[in-house]
Design a protein around this motif. Structure first.
Motif, PDB file in Angstrom:
ATOM      1  N   MET A   4       0.791  -1.322  -0.102  1.00 54.11           N
ATOM      2  CA  MET A   4       0.062   0.140   0.156  1.00 54.11           C
ATOM      3  C   MET A   4       0.616   1.111   0.171  1.00 54.11           C
ATOM      4  SD  MET A   4      -3.362   0.977   2.253  1.00 54.11           S
ATOM      5  CE  MET A   4      -2.473   0.436   3.776  1.00 54.11           C
ATOM      6  N   LEU A   5       1.912   1.250   0.760  1.00 51.78           N
ATOM      7  CA  LEU A   5       2.688   2.320   0.864  1.00 51.78           C
ATOM      8  C   LEU A   5       3.596   2.495  -0.511  1.00 51.78           C
ATOM      9  CD1 LEU A   5       4.660   4.707   2.229  1.00 51.78           C
ATOM     10  CD2 LEU A   5       6.078   3.190   3.127  1.00 51.78           C
ATOM     11  N   TYR A  74      22.059   7.119  -3.715  1.00 49.90           N
ATOM     12  CA  TYR A  74      22.062   6.751  -2.008  1.00 49.90           C
ATOM     13  C   TYR A  74      21.318   5.401  -1.985  1.00 49.90           C
ATOM     14  CZ  TYR A  74      24.067  10.774   0.377  1.00 49.90           C
ATOM     15  OH  TYR A  74      25.158  11.551   0.866  1.00 49.90           O
ATOM     16  N   MET A  75      20.004   5.453  -2.808  1.00 48.93           N
ATOM     17  CA  MET A  75      19.271   4.219  -2.643  1.00 48.93           C
ATOM     18  C   MET A  75      20.015   2.591  -3.093  1.00 48.93           C
ATOM     19  SD  MET A  75      15.432   5.338  -3.505  1.00 48.93           S
ATOM     20  CE  MET A  75      15.392   7.137  -3.556  1.00 48.93           C
ATOM     21  N   THR A 120      12.122  -4.475  -0.997  1.00 50.93           N
ATOM     22  CA  THR A 120      11.339  -5.492  -0.079  1.00 50.93           C
ATOM     23  C   THR A 120      11.013  -4.969   1.340  1.00 50.93           C
ATOM     24  OG1 THR A 120      13.196  -6.674   0.506  1.00 50.93           O
ATOM     25  CG2 THR A 120      11.979  -7.395  -1.448  1.00 50.93           C
ATOM     26  N   SER A 121      12.152  -3.934   1.773  1.00 55.67           N
ATOM     27  CA  SER A 121      11.879  -3.510   3.110  1.00 55.67           C
ATOM     28  C   SER A 121      12.577  -2.160   2.764  1.00 55.67           C
ATOM     29  CB  SER A 121      12.503  -4.215   4.192  1.00 55.67           C
ATOM     30  OG  SER A 121      13.769  -4.397   4.163  1.00 55.67           O
ATOM     31  N   LEU A 122      12.448  -1.176   3.987  1.00 52.78           N
ATOM     32  CA  LEU A 122      13.061   0.104   3.782  1.00 52.78           C
ATOM     33  C   LEU A 122      13.556   0.467   5.341  1.00 52.78           C
ATOM     34  CD1 LEU A 122      10.373   2.293   2.333  1.00 52.78           C
ATOM     35  CD2 LEU A 122      12.321   1.543   1.006  1.00 52.78           C
ATOM     36  N   LEU A 127      13.589   5.544   3.348  1.00 56.33           N
ATOM     37  CA  LEU A 127      12.035   6.246   3.040  1.00 56.33           C
ATOM     38  C   LEU A 127      12.125   7.759   3.062  1.00 56.33           C
ATOM     39  CD1 LEU A 127       9.146   5.619   2.903  1.00 56.33           C
ATOM     40  CD2 LEU A 127       9.170   5.597   5.567  1.00 56.33           C
ATOM     41  N   ASN A 128      12.903   8.243   3.905  1.00 59.25           N
ATOM     42  CA  ASN A 128      13.218   9.724   4.017  1.00 59.25           C
ATOM     43  C   ASN A 128      13.534  10.074   2.508  1.00 59.25           C
ATOM     44  OD1 ASN A 128      12.525   9.659   6.475  1.00 59.25           O
ATOM     45  ND2 ASN A 128      14.434  10.255   7.576  1.00 59.25           N
TER      46      ASN A 128
END
Length: 157
Positions: A4-5, A74-75, A120-122, A127-128
């Motif tokens: 959803m996010l 960065y990601m 798959t996760s943050l 996220l920022n």
């Protein structure tokens, strides 16, 4: 990442860059072409080079490319050397440079969406970075749309 996010982030980023889909919008004008890409397509290199309050649409566009590149870097886990003032040194562009800026913007936007799809996760920093890219892009969309009102050159038809 929560599905959803992920979908919410993509919807808002797409509205920012591609414009709203359908008849409604979350925050932009509910017309086709009101995202960054549609707005920039209506701006010539000459118009993108006209100063408004000390900067140009070309500089805003180059800056948007730069910070998206930084966020994408960065990601990927890399830490680039940054020179934020570099993108604000653009005052004038020719048609080729203006076209290149728009292609580079599309590429960095596409990379951002690909990055969002791959997680798959943050962690908090990632996220920022994503949320910051959304907010920063929305800011520049508003600035560019206001600047277009000041620089639009009447067509000679």
């Amino acid at each position: 990442m929560n599905d959803m996010l992920r979908e919410s982030l993509k919807v808002l980023l797409k509205e920012t860059f591609e414009g709203p889909s359908g008849n409604g919008s979350w925050y932009t004008e509910s017309k086709p072409g009101s995202g960054i890409f549609g707005t920039l397509e209506k701006v010539s290199a000459e118009e993108a080079s006209i100063p408004v309050q000390g900067t140009t649409i070309a500089a805003h566009t180059d800056h948007t490319v730069y910070y998206l590149w930084m966020a994408n870097t960065y990601m990927k886990g890399d830490k680039p050397e940054l020179d934020w003032s570099k993108s604000w040194k653009i005052f004038s562009v020719d048609e080729n440079t203006w076209s290149r800026f728009k292609v580079e913007l599309q590429n960095e936007y596409t990379t951002l969406l690909e990055n969002i799809n791959s997680f798959t996760s943050l962690d908090q920093q990632t996220l920022n970075s994503i949320l910051g890219s959304l907010a920063h892009s929305a800011y520049h969309l508003g600035a560019i749309r206001q600047m277009t009102k000041a620089v639009k050159i009447p067509s000679q038809t």
